[in-house]
Write a protein that holds these residues in place. Structure first.
Motif, PDB file in Angstrom:
ATOM      1  N   ASP A  69      27.693  38.928 -12.683  1.00  0.00           N
ATOM      2  CA  ASP A  69      28.852  38.654 -11.826  1.00  0.00           C
ATOM      3  C   ASP A  69      30.120  38.484 -12.662  1.00  0.00           C
ATOM      4  O   ASP A  69      31.202  38.950 -12.280  1.00  0.00           O
ATOM      5  CB  ASP A  69      28.615  37.393 -10.998  1.00  0.00           C
ATOM      6  CG  ASP A  69      27.701  37.635  -9.807  1.00  0.00           C
ATOM      7  OD1 ASP A  69      27.535  38.812  -9.418  1.00  0.00           O
ATOM      8  OD2 ASP A  69      27.149  36.660  -9.272  1.00  0.00           O
ATOM      9  N   TYR A  76      31.236  41.844 -13.946  1.00  0.00           N
ATOM     10  CA  TYR A  76      31.610  42.700 -12.807  1.00  0.00           C
ATOM     11  C   TYR A  76      32.989  42.334 -12.293  1.00  0.00           C
ATOM     12  O   TYR A  76      33.786  43.207 -11.922  1.00  0.00           O
ATOM     13  CB  TYR A  76      30.562  42.567 -11.707  1.00  0.00           C
ATOM     14  CG  TYR A  76      30.867  43.387 -10.469  1.00  0.00           C
ATOM     15  CD1 TYR A  76      30.719  44.770 -10.476  1.00  0.00           C
ATOM     16  CD2 TYR A  76      31.291  42.773  -9.289  1.00  0.00           C
ATOM     17  CE1 TYR A  76      30.988  45.523  -9.345  1.00  0.00           C
ATOM     18  CE2 TYR A  76      31.565  43.514  -8.150  1.00  0.00           C
ATOM     19  CZ  TYR A  76      31.409  44.896  -8.180  1.00  0.00           C
ATOM     20  OH  TYR A  76      31.683  45.635  -7.058  1.00  0.00           O
ATOM     21  N   ARG A  77      33.284  41.038 -12.272  1.00  0.00           N
ATOM     22  CA  ARG A  77      34.619  40.608 -11.841  1.00  0.00           C
ATOM     23  C   ARG A  77      35.688  41.083 -12.818  1.00  0.00           C
ATOM     24  O   ARG A  77      36.815  41.363 -12.432  1.00  0.00           O
ATOM     25  CB  ARG A  77      34.674  39.087 -11.716  1.00  0.00           C
ATOM     26  CG  ARG A  77      33.903  38.534 -10.524  1.00  0.00           C
ATOM     27  CD  ARG A  77      34.322  37.105 -10.230  1.00  0.00           C
ATOM     28  NE  ARG A  77      34.154  36.217 -11.369  1.00  0.00           N
ATOM     29  CZ  ARG A  77      33.052  35.541 -11.627  1.00  0.00           C
ATOM     30  NH1 ARG A  77      32.000  35.667 -10.805  1.00  0.00           N
ATOM     31  NH2 ARG A  77      32.969  34.738 -12.663  1.00  0.00           N
ATOM     32  N   ARG A 108      35.078  46.229 -12.378  1.00  0.00           N
ATOM     33  CA  ARG A 108      34.116  46.680 -11.367  1.00  0.00           C
ATOM     34  C   ARG A 108      33.617  48.095 -11.607  1.00  0.00           C
ATOM     35  O   ARG A 108      32.684  48.540 -10.947  1.00  0.00           O
ATOM     36  CB  ARG A 108      34.748  46.577  -9.981  1.00  0.00           C
ATOM     37  CG  ARG A 108      35.183  45.160  -9.660  1.00  0.00           C
ATOM     38  CD  ARG A 108      35.400  44.926  -8.201  1.00  0.00           C
ATOM     39  NE  ARG A 108      35.636  43.518  -7.942  1.00  0.00           N
ATOM     40  CZ  ARG A 108      35.480  42.944  -6.761  1.00  0.00           C
ATOM     41  NH1 ARG A 108      35.106  43.661  -5.734  1.00  0.00           N
ATOM     42  NH2 ARG A 108      35.704  41.663  -6.601  1.00  0.00           N
ATOM     43  N   ALA A 135      27.960  47.999  -5.695  1.00  0.00           N
ATOM     44  CA  ALA A 135      28.425  46.625  -5.468  1.00  0.00           C
ATOM     45  C   ALA A 135      27.244  45.659  -5.495  1.00  0.00           C
ATOM     46  O   ALA A 135      26.107  46.040  -5.223  1.00  0.00           O
ATOM     47  CB  ALA A 135      29.147  46.546  -4.119  1.00  0.00           C
TER      48      ALA A 135
END
Length: 413
Positions: free
Chosen positions: A273, A276-277, A280, A286
């Motif tokens: 996470d 990914y933040r 992206r 997703a």
């Protein structure tokens, strides 16, 4: 004697064993290997035998074919199939003399498979021989799903059929039990060692079934009455317990590996996470919802490997924003906490990634390539890489990481 306990027990054991066999077959189809196929057959054969031995299915087979007690032949041939698979496993699990002391050995060499084929040729001859003896001793009326052995042991051809079956089964059980105990002694503590030992103990337990059957059949053939209970009562108990132990031995290591993959997959989520933040574009798709991830059971190895690769890509993407002062603060906290090398590396990377994400979000300029810090773990071997990333994920929001970030912030102010 009521058939219900045998129906319930045999159907439950057979069904559970077939679930394990199906998983092994699925694994073999994904990564074909002769050894894995033998393991799958070693589980599927007795699983099928237990299902057919359940009186309710035993009767259906006889009525469908019109041959009295034919299910006994099918059950015993299925167990003989297990015996053949067990003998082959005993061969391929025995390391050559020059590697007898190693913990993990390579796949069985060609010479071993040649020996295995010779032994399988013996079973290929004895299987039809057993079928011929069974048919020669018939017809078998009435139907006796639980007492066939002691009912027809006085027929010479049938007695020879039973002796051949029990002899092959006993040889296979003793052989695989011996090899598994030696195999387990070479393995480090863990689920694989436990599983191999369970197979050995299961094989030794199932020998009780053979002993009970031989005594009961011999007594019947000699005209001694009163020992039928060994064949119809105690013997099946040994068989059932042995089958459960052997199936658990095959299933245990695979189950533990599945749980470990699932644990690692979920443990990496916070770290994934974070990167990914930051970017992206790193992920193929997703993130799944937490609920979906909790229920994930398929393709966990592929999902976990992909997650690890994306985290590595994210780490490289964030490297220009890693502040050397943060790494120094992480070293100071690790010294005070007395962390070992693995945990020190995990803390350093966790602190570095959190600070880099914050710097990127604040619009800080990236550092030039020659000024970028090298984070630990980038050169980790594949076997260690996942464990390292899991440790990083667990350190990500821990108190020591917060302490290191606070120390770094104090230095830079």
């Amino acid at each position: 004697m009521s058939d219900l306990p045998f129906d319930v027990g045999y159907l439950v054991i057979g069904s559970a064993a077939w679930v394990v066999a199906a998983l092994k077959i699925r694994a073999w189809r994904r990564e074909p290997s002769r050894g894995l196929l033998v393991v799958a057959l070693a589980i599927a054969s007795p699983a099928t035998a237990f299902l057919m031995a359940a009186p309710v299915l035993y009767g259906l087979i006889d009525r469908a074919t019109g041959v009295g007690n034919l299910a006994t032949l099918l059950v015993y041939l299925a167990i003989t199939g297990f015996s053949a698979a067990a003998v082959v496993l005993a061969l391929i699990w025995t390391p050559p003399a020059e590697r007898a002391g190693v913990v993990v050995w390579d796949a069985a060499p060609a010479a071993t498979w040649r020996r295995a084929r010779r032994r399988l040729a013996v079973f290929a001859v004895l299987g039809p021989t057993m079928a011929g003896l069974f048919l020669l001793g018939g017809p078998y009326r009435p139907e006796t799903p639980l007492t066939f052995d002691t009912t027809y042991a006085t027929t010479p051809a049938t007695a020879l059929f039973l002796a051949l079956y029990q002899g092959l089964f006993a040889f296979a059980l003793l052989d695989i039990g011996r090899v598994c105990l030696g195999h387990a002694a070479r393995l480090p503590t863990g689920w694989l060692r436990r599983g191999i030992r369970l197979i050995a103990f299961g094989a030794r337990t199932a020998c009780g079934y053979v002993l009970c059957k031989i005594v009961a059949i011999g007594a019947t053939a000699a005209g001694v009455a009163g020992l039928d209970w060994l064949s119809t009562g105690l013997g099946p108990v040994f068989a059932a317990v042995g089958a459960v132990l052997i199936t658990a031995g095959f299933a245990g290591p695979a189950g533990a590996a599945f749980l470990r993959r699932r644990r690692d997959y979920r443990a990496l989520r916070p770290l994934w996470d974070l990167v990914y933040r930051a970017d992206r574009r790193l992920a193929l798709e997703a993130p799944a919802s937490r609920r979906t991830e909790r229920l994930a059971v398929r393709d966990l190895e592929w999902r976990t490997a992909r997650r690890g690769l994306e985290i590595r890509d994210g780490q490289l993407t964030l490297r220009p924003w890693v502040d050397p002062a943060v790494l120094a603060a992480a070293d100071g906290v690790a010294d005070r906490a007395g962390l070992d090398a693995a945990e020190r590396a995990a803390l350093t990377v966790a602190v570095a990634l959190r600070s880099a994400v914050a710097a990127l979000a604040a619009g800080a300029p990236p550092r030039a390539r020659e000024d970028q810090a090298v984070l630990p773990g980038l050169d980790a071997a594949p076997a260690e890489e996942r464990a390292h990333l899991v440790r990083v994920a667990r350190r990500l929001h821990g108190p020591l990481t917060g302490e290191a970030l606070a120390d770094a912030a104090g230095v830079t102010r």
